[in-house]
Scaffold this active site. Structure first.
Site, short mmCIF file in Angstrom:
data_model
loop_
_atom_site.label_atom_id
_atom_site.label_comp_id
_atom_site.label_asym_id
_atom_site.label_seq_id
_atom_site.Cartn_x
_atom_site.Cartn_y
_atom_site.Cartn_z
N TYR A 86 4.17 -5.69 10.95
CA TYR A 86 2.83 -6.26 10.75
C TYR A 86 2.20 -6.72 12.06
CZ TYR A 86 2.90 -5.71 5.75
OH TYR A 86 2.90 -5.14 4.50
N GLN A 132 -8.98 -1.20 -0.33
CA GLN A 132 -7.52 -1.37 -0.41
C GLN A 132 -7.00 -1.74 0.97
OE1 GLN A 132 -5.59 2.06 -2.81
NE2 GLN A 132 -7.53 2.87 -2.03
N HIS A 146 -6.03 -5.58 -1.76
CA HIS A 146 -4.64 -5.62 -1.27
C HIS A 146 -4.46 -6.67 -0.19
CE1 HIS A 146 -3.93 -1.23 -2.79
NE2 HIS A 146 -3.92 -2.11 -3.75
N CYS A 197 6.42 -21.30 -0.67
CA CYS A 197 5.55 -22.30 -1.33
C CYS A 197 4.08 -21.93 -1.26
CB CYS A 197 5.79 -23.68 -0.70
SG CYS A 197 5.11 -23.83 0.96
N CYS A 255 8.01 -22.05 7.57
CA CYS A 255 7.01 -22.95 6.97
C CYS A 255 7.28 -24.40 7.36
CB CYS A 255 7.08 -22.80 5.44
SG CYS A 255 6.08 -23.96 4.52
N ASN A 314 -13.13 12.94 1.15
CA ASN A 314 -11.74 12.99 1.62
C ASN A 314 -11.53 14.38 2.22
OD1 ASN A 314 -8.85 13.08 1.78
ND2 ASN A 314 -8.76 11.47 0.23
N PRO A 315 -10.83 14.49 3.37
CA PRO A 315 -10.61 15.84 3.92
C PRO A 315 -9.72 16.71 3.03
CG PRO A 315 -9.89 14.14 5.48
CD PRO A 315 -10.28 13.46 4.21
N ALA A 363 -14.57 10.90 6.73
CA ALA A 363 -15.53 9.83 6.42
C ALA A 363 -16.50 9.60 7.57
CB ALA A 363 -14.76 8.55 6.11
#
Ligand code: BV8
Ligand code: ZN
Length: 245
Positions: free
Chosen positions: A69, A103, A121, A132, A151, A217-218, A235
């Site tokens: 990430y 999304q 998403h 928590c 945390c 979409n291709p 796009a």
């Protein structure tokens, strides 16, 4: 992609009263953001995003998921919205009633000037405790760390506020999305493979409710098959044709 399909699409946009736009990872592809279906490049080549984007993956190797990430977040800081994001933002300004559902966990729609984006998403730039739920602001040091932060309240692991496979979608945004889809007369679906549920259900629900479905979409996907108008192209090239400056 022939001339009169483009003309048909422009006509559908001009005559529509209530428009829903649904985007997937393909709308950010030309900005340089990897889609899930492209073979992962570099160090991620032999990891399955379906595994990494899950509680099991996080439980197995929180550090690996954290790194994945953080790399994606850093990449996001280096790229720009592309002409598709800009055309979508223009359409929102030109037409009275446009609901944008995505999304994608990136902020490229917002950076292109889109408002009120429904992130079904979640978003990669926000974080919370996996135990928590407490929100957490990450520091530059934590972005470079090998392990997720801990945390302050419960010592649980911090994770990005995205929806992992097997996790519920944000109920409020999902409600709003379903409402807009049921009421629209045109749904423009851009850059999604239409395999991830429950979002993949939305175009079918829209068509059942009487909306015209326009897919960009291709490649062929279950959505391009069912669409009333299917534009086979990128796009970043198609959207500026549909929404002139
Ligand atoms: C839920 C955030 C239930 C994370 C994402 C069997 C086993 C296990 C699970 C399931 C199963 N069957 C069904 C499920 C449910 C599962 C699911 O649908 N799995 C599928 C894959 C089979 N869904 C879920 O788990 C969802 N939750 O169901 O919860 C529940 C109920 C009650 C209580 C508890 C739980 C949660 C799904 C959300 C997962 N999170 N993202 C992150 O980003 O890290 S999904 C992720 O995949 C992205 O959001 C992305 O949009 C999506 C699809 O991936 P991609 O293919 O990359 O993207 P996209 O589909 O948009 O495809 C790219 C397209 O772009 C392609 O078509 C390509 O041709 C096109 N393209 C490429 N270049 C361009 C282009 N288009 C235009 N222009 C270009 N230049
Ligand atoms: Zn906590």
């Amino acid at each position: 992609m022939n001339e009169n399909t483009i003309r048909q699409a422009i006509e559908a946009i001009e005559t529509a009263d209530r428009i829903v736009i649904l985007t997937g990872a393909g709308v950010s592809a030309e900005s340089g953001i990897q889609t899930f279906r492209d073979a992962q490049s570099g160090m991620w080549a032999n990891f399955d995003p379906m595994k990494l984007a899950s509680q099991d993956g996080f439980a197995q190797d929180a550090g690996l998921v954290w790194r994945w990430y953080m790399e994606r977040l850093k990449k996001l800081g280096e790229v720009q919205p592309n002409p598709a994001h800009l055309a979508i933002a223009r359409l929102q300004k030109q037409k009275r009633d446009v609901t944008l559902i995505t999304q994608n966990v990136d902020d490229l729609h917002e950076r292109a000037g889109s408002q009120a984006v429904l992130h079904l998403h979640g978003t990669i730039a926000r974080f919370h405790c996996n135990e928590c739920g407490t929100a957490h602001l990450i520091s530059a040091v934590e972005m470079d760390a090998d392990q997720p932060p801990v945390c302050d309240l419960c010592l649980g692991k911090i994770r990005p506020s995205v929806v992992w496979f097997g996790e519920m979608l944000p109920q409020h945004e999902l409600q709003q999305a379903w409402q807009a889809v049921r009421a629209c007369d045109l749904m423009i679906v851009i850059g999604t493979s239409g395999v991830v549920y429950p979002v993949a259900e939305l175009p079918f629900a829209g068509q059942r409710a009487g909306a015209t479905i326009l897919d960009v979409n291709p490649v062929a996907t279950p959505i391009s098959e069912m669409a009333n108008i299917s534009l086979q192209g990128k796009a970043g090239e198609v959207l500026p044709l549909l929404v002139p400056q």
